[in-house]
Design a protein around this motif. Structure first.
Motif, PDB file in Angstrom:
ATOM      1  N   VAL A 117       0.853  -1.188   0.000  1.00 34.50           N
ATOM      2  CA  VAL A 117       0.000   0.000   0.000  1.00 34.50           C
ATOM      3  C   VAL A 117       0.891   1.239   0.000  1.00 34.50           C
ATOM      4  CG1 VAL A 117      -1.765   1.297   1.250  1.00 34.50           C
ATOM      5  CG2 VAL A 117      -1.821  -1.210   1.224  1.00 34.50           C
ATOM      6  N   ARG A 118       0.577   2.200  -0.862  1.00 33.82           N
ATOM      7  CA  ARG A 118       1.344   3.426  -0.917  1.00 33.82           C
ATOM      8  C   ARG A 118       0.923   4.333   0.230  1.00 33.82           C
ATOM      9  NH1 ARG A 118       1.614   7.303  -6.218  1.00 33.82           N
ATOM     10  NH2 ARG A 118      -0.504   7.777  -5.580  1.00 33.82           N
ATOM     11  N   PRO A 152      -2.392  -5.137   5.289  1.00 34.52           N
ATOM     12  CA  PRO A 152      -2.055  -5.845   4.050  1.00 34.52           C
ATOM     13  C   PRO A 152      -0.970  -6.890   4.306  1.00 34.52           C
ATOM     14  CG  PRO A 152      -0.980  -3.716   4.103  1.00 34.52           C
ATOM     15  CD  PRO A 152      -1.873  -3.757   5.309  1.00 34.52           C
ATOM     16  N   GLU A 153      -0.622  -7.618   3.288  1.00 33.30           N
ATOM     17  CA  GLU A 153       0.421  -8.642   3.406  1.00 33.30           C
ATOM     18  C   GLU A 153       1.776  -7.957   3.308  1.00 33.30           C
ATOM     19  OE1 GLU A 153       1.696 -12.361   4.249  1.00 33.30           O
ATOM     20  OE2 GLU A 153      -0.418 -11.808   4.006  1.00 33.30           O
ATOM     21  N   PHE A 154       2.445  -7.811   4.439  1.00 30.44           N
ATOM     22  CA  PHE A 154       3.740  -7.132   4.448  1.00 30.44           C
ATOM     23  C   PHE A 154       4.842  -8.076   3.977  1.00 30.44           C
ATOM     24  CE2 PHE A 154       1.502  -4.937   8.062  1.00 30.44           C
ATOM     25  CZ  PHE A 154       1.244  -3.775   7.346  1.00 30.44           C
ATOM     26  N   ARG A 155       5.749  -7.542   3.197  1.00 31.80           N
ATOM     27  CA  ARG A 155       6.888  -8.330   2.702  1.00 31.80           C
ATOM     28  C   ARG A 155       8.147  -7.835   3.409  1.00 31.80           C
ATOM     29  NH1 ARG A 155      10.502  -8.650  -1.747  1.00 31.80           N
ATOM     30  NH2 ARG A 155       9.921  -6.569  -2.486  1.00 31.80           N
ATOM     31  N   TRP A 213       5.331  -1.019  13.915  1.00 30.13           N
ATOM     32  CA  TRP A 213       5.113   0.226  13.185  1.00 30.13           C
ATOM     33  C   TRP A 213       4.228   0.030  11.969  1.00 30.13           C
ATOM     34  CZ3 TRP A 213       6.232   2.084   8.299  1.00 30.13           C
ATOM     35  CH2 TRP A 213       6.239   3.478   8.130  1.00 30.13           C
ATOM     36  N   PHE A 214       4.452  -1.023  11.200  1.00 31.55           N
ATOM     37  CA  PHE A 214       3.665  -1.232   9.981  1.00 31.55           C
ATOM     38  C   PHE A 214       2.196  -1.498  10.295  1.00 31.55           C
ATOM     39  CE2 PHE A 214       7.817  -1.696   8.053  1.00 31.55           C
ATOM     40  CZ  PHE A 214       7.626  -1.138   6.799  1.00 31.55           C
ATOM     41  N   LYS A 215       1.938  -2.261  11.337  1.00 31.06           N
ATOM     42  CA  LYS A 215       0.542  -2.523  11.702  1.00 31.06           C
ATOM     43  C   LYS A 215      -0.151  -1.238  12.166  1.00 31.06           C
ATOM     44  CE  LYS A 215       1.161  -7.375  12.977  1.00 31.06           C
ATOM     45  NZ  LYS A 215       1.132  -8.376  14.071  1.00 31.06           N
ATOM     46  N   SER A 216       0.598  -0.364  12.783  1.00 34.31           N
ATOM     47  CA  SER A 216       0.021   0.896  13.261  1.00 34.31           C
ATOM     48  C   SER A 216      -0.342   1.815  12.107  1.00 34.31           C
ATOM     49  CB  SER A 216       1.015   1.611  14.183  1.00 34.31           C
ATOM     50  OG  SER A 216       1.295   0.842  15.328  1.00 34.31           O
ATOM     51  N   PHE A 233       9.319  -3.143  13.834  1.00 32.53           N
ATOM     52  CA  PHE A 233       8.643  -3.203  12.541  1.00 32.53           C
ATOM     53  C   PHE A 233       7.608  -4.314  12.462  1.00 32.53           C
ATOM     54  CE2 PHE A 233      12.794  -1.269  11.080  1.00 32.53           C
ATOM     55  CZ  PHE A 233      12.261  -0.007  10.894  1.00 32.53           C
ATOM     56  N   GLU A 234       7.972  -5.511  12.909  1.00 28.08           N
ATOM     57  CA  GLU A 234       7.137  -6.684  12.670  1.00 28.08           C
ATOM     58  C   GLU A 234       6.386  -7.186  13.894  1.00 28.08           C
ATOM     59  OE1 GLU A 234      11.260  -8.459  13.602  1.00 28.08           O
ATOM     60  OE2 GLU A 234      10.276  -6.526  13.294  1.00 28.08           O
TER      61      GLU A 234
END
Length: 467
Positions: A152-153, A254-257, A245-248, A239-240
């Motif tokens: 996601v942008r 989304p599916e994080f890589r 951070w990404f979940k926040s 991060f994970e």
């Protein structure tokens, strides 16, 4: 505080271990050249914007909030300030013209935020050009990779990617510069997550806050590193983790890589996908400028001959640079114009140039440009939407005599598929510093930056600019 290593191999720790153990003397020559050219590019942009009213206001705000005392310097200022304040001013200068570089796939402007934090620290600590070169490469490489983790942008969820991601890249660069241990680096990155911010609300009305984001991120990085240096801890799984951070930031989950950050580190260099900007605006519009000027020059297109202008652009860019149409046709400020496809294409067709003086107040109210902007219609380009790693644009002009002229750009100049040679970077640098410093000083600085690994003390290069 006693140093304590996490027993869990978190993503942040893996990156820190790579940073502290990677032999930078094995970096390919083209990657080092790319890094030097990007530093040259952004320093030129900083100098070009150093006398703008907004930059002067930012300086006054620093004096008001921080007292203006300290031992650090921004690129062009003779008065000393704190390292965080100097980083803030550098960041504002790097961003206000929208002339800094872009990592196309993530939409991050990497070099400006990393360099803004590194320069005052290099000067304060008396470090060499080689120190700056290595740290800038590390910070920008990891920053670009971090921007590839989410599909996601950031713009789509209301954040400015260069700001919210940028603080991490600047911290990694500073941590390398300061020779932090793995543990210290993990703590600094963990703290940076709580300093990560950048709302794109000013995209709507053209107000100034967005132009300050790079400075805010760079100064926050200075603070995160200082906190870690004093033994203050930050979260390991930043991060994970469960509250990562990404979940926040991406509430849709989304599916994080996460592997994008660490895959082939030191073997495949993402910095080679950073594009220098040929024009001072959102990178999305740069190929449209190139196409519009090509049509103007090749066919002698005149404003009075134009019936309608079609611009084919990827649909995901509609919300940021195309709509609402009424706002985009009449941008309220210079910066607002830099994210308007309609005004940008109109100004390019009317004036035939888009340099550091573009988007001037008089251009925003120029009746010929405004009338041309009213004729710009954006359409979805599904080919461009299919591959966001590229920068495709098509401009079609229908003339009043019935003829239709069209020109397509598959990859804007400065990208990996359409690279700019060293001389192109030098031309942009010279044009940006002209009128701000002497030609001789500009040439001397450019030569030194292109031979950065030979500079014994980076501060000496910039003290000359301050008289």
């Amino acid at each position: 505080m006693q140093e304590r290593r996490s027993t869990v191999p978190t993503l942040s720790a893996k990156v820190a271990e790579w940073m502290t153990g990677f032999p930078l003397d094995t970096v390919p020559a083209d990657v080092l050249e790319n890094t030097k050219l990007r530093i040259l590019d952004v320093v030129g942009v900083m100098i070009a914007s150093s006398r703008l009213d907004l930059v002067s206001a930012a300086r006054r705000s620093v004096a008001e909030s921080d007292g203006g005392q300290g031992s650090a310097f921004s690129v062009t200022d003779a008065a000393p300030s704190t390292p965080a304040s100097a980083a803030f001013i550098n960041g504002v200068m790097s961003a206000v013209l929208e002339f800094d570089d872009t990592h196309i796939q993530s939409n991050i402007h990497p070099t400006g935020v990393v360099l803004s934090a590194l320069l005052p620290e290099c000067e304060r600590l008396g470090l060499s050009g080689k120190n700056l070169l290595d740290a800038a490469l590390i910070g920008s490489e990891l920053l670009c990779r971090l921007g590839l983790v989410s599909p996601v942008r950031m713009h789509e969820v209301g954040f400015h990617p260069s700001s919210v991601y940028g603080v991490f890249g600047a911290v990694w660069g500073l941590a390398h510069l300061r020779r932090f241990s793995v543990e210290q680096t993990v703590h600094a990155i963990g703290t940076a997550a709580s300093l990560s911010a950048g709302s794109i609300a000013s995209f709507e009305d053209g107000t100034s806050t967005k132009t300050l984001h790079i400075g805010m991120a760079a100064s926050s990085a200075i603070r995160a590193v200082a906190l870690a240096n004093q033994g203050i801890s930050g979260p390991y799984p930043v991060f994970e983790g469960k509250f990562g951070w990404f979940k926040s930031y991406f509430q849709s989950k989304p599916e994080f890589r996460f592997s994008a950050l660490t895959d082939e580190l030191g073997e495949r260099w993402e910095v080679l996908n950073i594009a220098s900007k040929a024009h001072p605006c959102a990178y999305t519009m740069i190929p449209f400028i190139a196409a519009a000027i090509e049509l103007r020059d090749a066919h002698g297109v005149k404003p009075e001959d134009v019936d309608v202008i079609y611009c084919d652009i990827m649909p995901r860019s509609f919300a940021t640079v195309c709509e609402p149409v009424e706002e985009k046709r009449r941008p309220r400020t210079s910066w607002h114009g830099r994210i308007s496809l309609q005004h940008t294409v109109a100004e390019a067709l009317v004036l035939g140039r888009m340099d550091k003086d573009a988007y001037a107040p008089e251009s925003l109210v120029n009746p010929v440009i405004n009338a041309m902007a009213d004729k710009v219609i954006h359409r979805p380009d599904l080919l461009a939407a299919h591959d966001i790693s590229r920068s495709r644009a098509t401009v079609s002009v229908r003339l009043k005599d019935g003829r239709e002229l069209s020109h397509a750009i598959e990859d804007m100049p400065g990208t990996r598929r359409n690279p700019v040679a060293r001389e192109g970077y030098l031309q942009k640098f010279r044009a940006n510093v002209r009128g701000v410093i002497s030609d001789a000083a500009g040439q001397e600085l450019a030569t030194a930056l292109l031979n950065l690994e030979e500079a014994e003390e980076i501060g000496a290069l910039f003290r000359k600019l301050r008289g």
